[in-house]
Structure formats: structure tokens, C-alpha cells
Enzyme design. Structure first.
Site, PDB file in Angstrom:
ATOM      1  N   GLU A   1       0.861   6.543  -4.710  1.00 31.79           N
ATOM      2  CA  GLU A   1       0.721   6.088  -6.094  1.00 31.79           C
ATOM      3  C   GLU A   1       0.594   7.218  -7.105  1.00 31.79           C
ATOM      4  O   GLU A   1       0.221   6.991  -8.246  1.00 31.79           O
ATOM      5  CB  GLU A   1      -0.484   5.153  -6.209  1.00 31.79           C
ATOM      6  CG  GLU A   1      -0.323   3.870  -5.437  1.00 31.79           C
ATOM      7  CD  GLU A   1      -1.073   2.715  -6.081  1.00 31.79           C
ATOM      8  OE1 GLU A   1      -1.326   2.739  -7.291  1.00 31.79           O
ATOM      9  OE2 GLU A   1      -1.425   1.780  -5.340  1.00 31.79           O
TER      10      GLU A   1
ATOM     11  N   GLU B   1       8.295 -17.722  17.341  1.00 33.47           N
ATOM     12  CA  GLU B   1       8.983 -18.933  17.805  1.00 33.47           C
ATOM     13  C   GLU B   1       8.198 -19.661  18.892  1.00 33.47           C
ATOM     14  O   GLU B   1       7.944 -20.871  18.768  1.00 33.47           O
ATOM     15  CB  GLU B   1      10.394 -18.614  18.308  1.00 33.47           C
ATOM     16  CG  GLU B   1      11.291 -17.916  17.301  1.00 33.47           C
ATOM     17  CD  GLU B   1      11.222 -16.389  17.415  1.00 33.47           C
ATOM     18  OE1 GLU B   1      10.100 -15.867  17.582  1.00 33.47           O
ATOM     19  OE2 GLU B   1      12.274 -15.745  17.345  1.00 33.47           O
TER      20      GLU B   1
END
Lengths: 370, 370
Positions: free
Chosen positions: A293, A46
Site C-alpha cells: 500500500e 464439489e
């Protein structure tokens, strides 16, 4: 909000253990400021976007993917910066999922007269910070398990179905691209020794090269080899090898280290690297998000130890009949593990994609959008 | 069209080898006639509905799930009955998928001045006759394989996860209801000897009792036991047992027959009932549609022989870790079998349902709606 998301998604060095956040400032229908959080010790999204907008922020709208913080940490509270900027309206993707620590930003801004809206593209905004949320702010490493199977539950065909020298692709191009994009978002991609020997995988995100909504740098690759019996090297320059303590003083480590492997020695259990110890070592190296994986033995050991936060499965419309499937010779959970809930169900060309999470994604989403 | 579908779906004695068809006649916004085809040698749905409507059909609309036939078979062409009834408009679910034999009904009616519309609720209308379409008008038995697995590809837990005497349900209530509804639509439900011994299944459609869109009669149950080694009986009064030829003259058949089993002796291959021979025997008994429910050995033998037309898989969000999975000790296909395509993907409470078909459902749907 799409622009704010894009700001956060493409950040080059992953922000973990901080959540990625993106922000844009809009005035008279045009984007006048952009910002993203770049990681620990850096400014939040921000103030960056508001500074970028400067005076143009006055009377404009701030779009931010996550509720602005209302507390002082390494940086000052963002709510103060928002107030000072003079924006009239704040559009927030999702509430801070941990309101007791850092929430209250939206209420603070509303009380000071700003127009505050919450819950814009909330699914993507929650997805963006999910590893942070799923692990309760990284009290542990976030583990994402990726599997790809045939309809009959095979990870790979038997040797008789493999053509010499040709890689065998079970899933289609769209699924493989999706995997590469997901790799780009994690710190470490991990496979078992068997997968290294069989496939010589690169474990990088090459199919996602040029995609602006993922980091362009590759994750660190690594493999598990308890006794360092794999001596065939690895196709990448720098990589981690997770070995058992018992291999520390053997000769096998020499070749592995010469080839560029950095060995981390883990606790062992029944002759195998203990998954929990592996993850603790990864954390000491600031590796906060790991994609496992396979093969099925590594996948199973993580899964059955209850360490998998998210399970991404690609299912190809193929029947193999023979080939690598789940191991049946080591201990699974003692009771059926019903802890996963479905987060997403999709089709990628001819393949199915389903994502299950240990922490309930939909329930969390409901909580951060009210 | 929903009303026409409902007429066809609930027909008490399945219409196979004829496709189920339903029709209603609507006049001034109200249904004035209903009809369904009840099976071989019976009237088609259109003449039944039109006769039911009588004079009220004049100027009304006929809704029919399948294009009216334009040829004379065991009954006269329906198109003539439609013309004679005086309806002004015909709304057709899907075209006849086999236009060379019996199509042309829509064109015939259009040429005679009727307003004809095609492609209303086409997916349900094609689903209704799918076994007929997928097998090219039952040139072979339609085989629907049903599997239910955990996320880690297990069909059932190992013995250590089973509570004594308690059935173990992997999937939820919604999935089990769906299975029972599907059972009601087929002629025969088939399992392997191992499943009979382990689960003593009833193989009926009890959870679909009272559902008006499925037949209320149960399918015939059956199991495969090459050497008739299972001597523990079966929970139903009449059932089929598919055995190998080699068991014809043994003593084992006595107890099975005393218990109510009707034995059909099939050709054998490598000590197991040959799936193709089993289906050919089923066809001689007018069993046109078969649901194969496992175990994995029976499922695999049907699948790897290329005999499965449709594969319905329920996946429960459960990790078992151990237990029954695909057999790895018999021959699968010699090349990866990429012949299935996805027809449907759904969520049933917490479970996933995915249906793959050997004949491409979507492509067929496109062909019968233009």
C-alpha cells in the site's frame, strides 16, 4: 452461480495456495446442497456440496465456479464424485486455466453423458482465483500494489495542507471500502516505514466488517524498515517487520520486538531491503498474497523490480499542487515497462478506479471460457 | 441530428466567440436543407438550412443542435424564420443553457402550434458548444489542459530511455489522433519552452487531416518563454511567443522575430510569465479557446492558478520509473482543489482517457434537456 461464488468468497481462512472454489446443487429450482473448498488438505467444493445434497442431488444440477478436477491429488478426482452423485447437469464458471495438469474434467463428464455448460459469470469466477492464476500456481508470491493519487499524481498533501491530528482522506468512502474489502482477501498488507510514522495505519478491513463475500478475519499487517529506525510501535497486536540483515545485531530490534513486532531479516541492496528477498521470506511464512500500500518508495521498489502482479489505482478528483509524489532518485526500469494491461476501469463515487495486470486478464478469460 | 451535428463540427473557421450550431431540414425522410452558423456577424444555422430547403421546408422537420434564439441580435430571431418556413416539427438537441438572455425559443414555437422535441443526442450537442458554456459566454478564455502520463505519473522518460533522434511516444496512435482532433477545434495550442527544445513539436492536427467533423485548418501554435532564451526557432511559419515584459528591450527578441515568432509581452510574477496575463493577451487576439499541452511546469502554473476549465488526461499502460514528473518546487493551491468533476472515462486502444471539467458537465446536461 452467484450462490456458488458467495460460498467461495466468504471462506474464513483463505484457501491459498489452493484456489477458492464454491459449489451448489440445485434440484427443482431450490438449492439442496452447498460447499466450498476450505484450504490445503481439505475436501474440494464439489464433494462437499454433493454430500450436503445427498440423495437430492440425483437428477439435479451442480453449479461450480471452477472446472472439476479429473486427477487424484491429496483428494480423489472430483469428476468421480460428480458422476457418483447422479446429477444430470453441471454448470461450470470457468475452465481450469492449467489444463495440462488438472483439466479435462468437463470432457470427462460430457463423455459420460452429463450435460455440461461452461462460462457462467466467468469474470467473477476468474477474479476469485486470480492470484493463483497470475503467479502460475504460486511459483511466487502474488503482489497487489494499491495506490491512491490526486489528479496531479500526489499520494498525500504537503504538511501545509494537513490539519493537525486529522487524517487526510484523498479518496472517498466508496474507494476506502473497496480497499478494505481487497485487504480481507490477501494474507499480508504491507507499507513502508514512512507511512507507519505519518499515518499510524491499522491496515485492517474494518470498513468491510459484516460483508459476507469477504473473509471476516483481518490480514496480517506488516511494514518495511531496513534499519529498524522506527521505534514508535504499531497499532496492532501482532505484526511483521521486514528489516535488513544489517539490523540483526543492533539494539534497535529490542523495542520493536517488545512492542509486538516479529522481525524478518531480508537481504539488502544499496541500503534498502531487497523486495525479492522480502517476498521469499513471506512465502516461507505461508503468506501467498500481499497487498503493498505504499508509500511511493516501497511501491516504486516493488514496481521497478518487476514484482507487481496487479496494480490497483484510485484517482481522486483533487488537485494538490504540492506533496508526496513518485521518488525520482532511484533507478527505474532500464527500458519502458509496457507489461501491464488494463483489466478494469470503474467509477467509485467521484473517484476513478483502474486495475492493471501483469498477466493479461482478458486474454486469460477468453481462454478459460471456450 | 447526426447530420446537423456534422454540419456544425466541420465549419472551417471556428465560430468562437459564437457557439457552433448546425441544422438540417427533413421532408418525407430525405434531407432537403442544410445549414451551419459560420461565426460572428454571419447568419444562424436555422435560417441558412431553411433557405436551402426553400418551399420544401413546408410541413417538414427542422433538426437543430441548439434551441433557436428568440431575440434580435446582429441577426433577427430564428424563431420567426422557423415559423415563416412552415415546418411542422422542430427537433432540438439541447436547450439554450443561458435562457435569461436568449432562451424561450422552444416555448414560443410550441405556443404557435409547432411540435417541439428537446434532448436528442444532447451530450454531443452540449460538447459542441462547451467552451462557450464553461466560460459563461467567453467572459474569459477557455483553457483545455492536455496531459499524457505513464502509470507512474511521468510525462516523459529520462534521457537514458530516449533513443537518439527518435521521438518517444508514451501513448498509442488512437490517443494521438484524439489529441490532433481536439487541437483542430481550438484557436491556439500552447506549450512551454522546454517542450519546444526537447520535442520540436509541430502542434498541428495532421493526424486528423481529412476528418470531416473537425475544421481542416490548423490552430495557431505558440509557446511560453519568459526570457526568450530559446533561440532555436520553431517548425511552423507563424507562431506566437509569450514572453515576460522584462524581455521587451533585450537582444534575444531579434532572432525569435527573424524566425517568424510574433512576441506578446506578458506581466511577470517571480520570474515567470503570469498565466492570467497570457490569457488576457490571447483574448485581445481573438483567441478564445486554448489547448495547453505542457510540459508539467506550464501545465502546473495554469492548473494551480485555477485557470483550467477542462483537463484531458491520457494514461498509457507504461511504467517509466524515471523521467519528467510534476514540479515540486513551486506553490500549488493553498487548500486541496476539489473543483473538478469527471465528464468522461474511456479507453483508446490500450490507453485510458479521462476528462474532468471545472463546470459540472453532467449537471449542465441535465439542465438543458428538461
Amino acid at each position: 452461480m452467484s450462490a456458488a461464488l458467495a460460498m467461495a468468497q466468504g471462506v474464513e481462512n483463505r484457501t491459498w495456495p489452493n484456489p477458492p472454489v464454491g459449489a451448489v446443487v440445485v434440484k427443482d429450482g431450490a438449492i439442496v446442497g452447498r460447499g466450498a473448498h476450505l484450504g490445503p488438505g481439505q475436501l474440494h467444493a464439489e464433494p462437499v456440496a454433493l454430500a450436503d445434497a445427498g440423495d437430492k442431488a440425483r437428477g439435479g444440477t451442480l453449479y461450480v465456479t471452477l472446472e472439476p478436477c479429473n486427477h487424484t491429488g491429496r483428494t480423489g478426482p472430483c469428476t468421480e464424485a460428480v458422476l457418483a452423485s447422479g446429477v444430470a447437469r453441471v454448470v461450470i464458471g470457468i475452465r481450469d486455466p492449467n489444463p495440462t495438469v488438472s483439466g479435462g474434467g468437463a470432457r470427462f463428464l460430457r463423455e459420460r453423458g452429463l450435460d455440461v455448460e461452461i462460462g457462467i459469470l466467468p469474470e467473477s469466477c476468474l477474479e476469485l482465483i486470480w492470484p493463483f492464476v497470475a503467479t502460475d500456481n504460486f511459483t511466487r508470491v502474488f503482489v497487489e500494489l494499491k495506490t491512491a493519487t490526486s489528479l496531479d499524481g500526489r499520494f498525500a498533501p504537503g504538511p501545509e495542507l494537513r490539519q493537525d491530528g486529522q487524517p487526510f482522506y484523498l479518496t472517498g468512502e466508496a474507494s476506502r471500502c473497496d480497499v478494505h474489502r481487497r485487504r480481507r482477501r490477501v494474507d499480508l498488507v504491507l507499507v513502508g516505514e514512512g507511512t507507519v510514522a505519518a499515518d499510524q495505519p491499522l491496515l485492517n478491513g474494518r470498513l468491510a466488517m459484516g460483508d459476507h463475500d469477504v473473509p471476516q478475519t483481518d490480514p496480517l499487517p506488516g511494514y518495511v524498515d531496513t534499519d529498524l529506525s522506527w521505534q514508535g510501535g504499531f497499532a496492532r497486536e501482532h505484526y511483521l517487520v521486514f528489516a535488513g540483515e544489517s539490523a540483526r545485531h543492533g539494539k534497535a530490534r529490542l523495542k520493536v520486538e517488545q512492542d509486538g513486532g516479529e522481525i524478518l531479516f531480508c537481504a539488502e541492496k544499496a541500503g534498502h531491503v531487497e523486495p525479492k528477498s522480502l517476498l521469499e521470506l513471506a512465502a516461507t511464512r505461508d503468506l501467498f498474497t500481499v497487498m503493498v500500500e505504499g508509500g511511493p518508495r516501497l511501491a516504486g521498489s516493488m514496481l521497478f523490480a518487476g514484482l507487481v502482479d496487479r496494480w490497483i489505482n484510485y484517482m481522486a478528483p483533487v488537485v494538490l499542487g504540492r506533496g508526496v509524489t513518485w521518488p525520482n532518485d532511484f533507478a527505474g526500469p532500464n527500458v519502458p515497462d509496457r507489461g501491464f494491461s488494463l483489466t478494469r476501469l470503474d467509477q467509485l463515487e467521484k473517484d476513478l478506479l483502474f486495475i492493471h495486470d501483469r498477466k493479461n486478464f482478458s486474454a486469460t478469460l477468453a481462454r478459460v471460457t471456450i
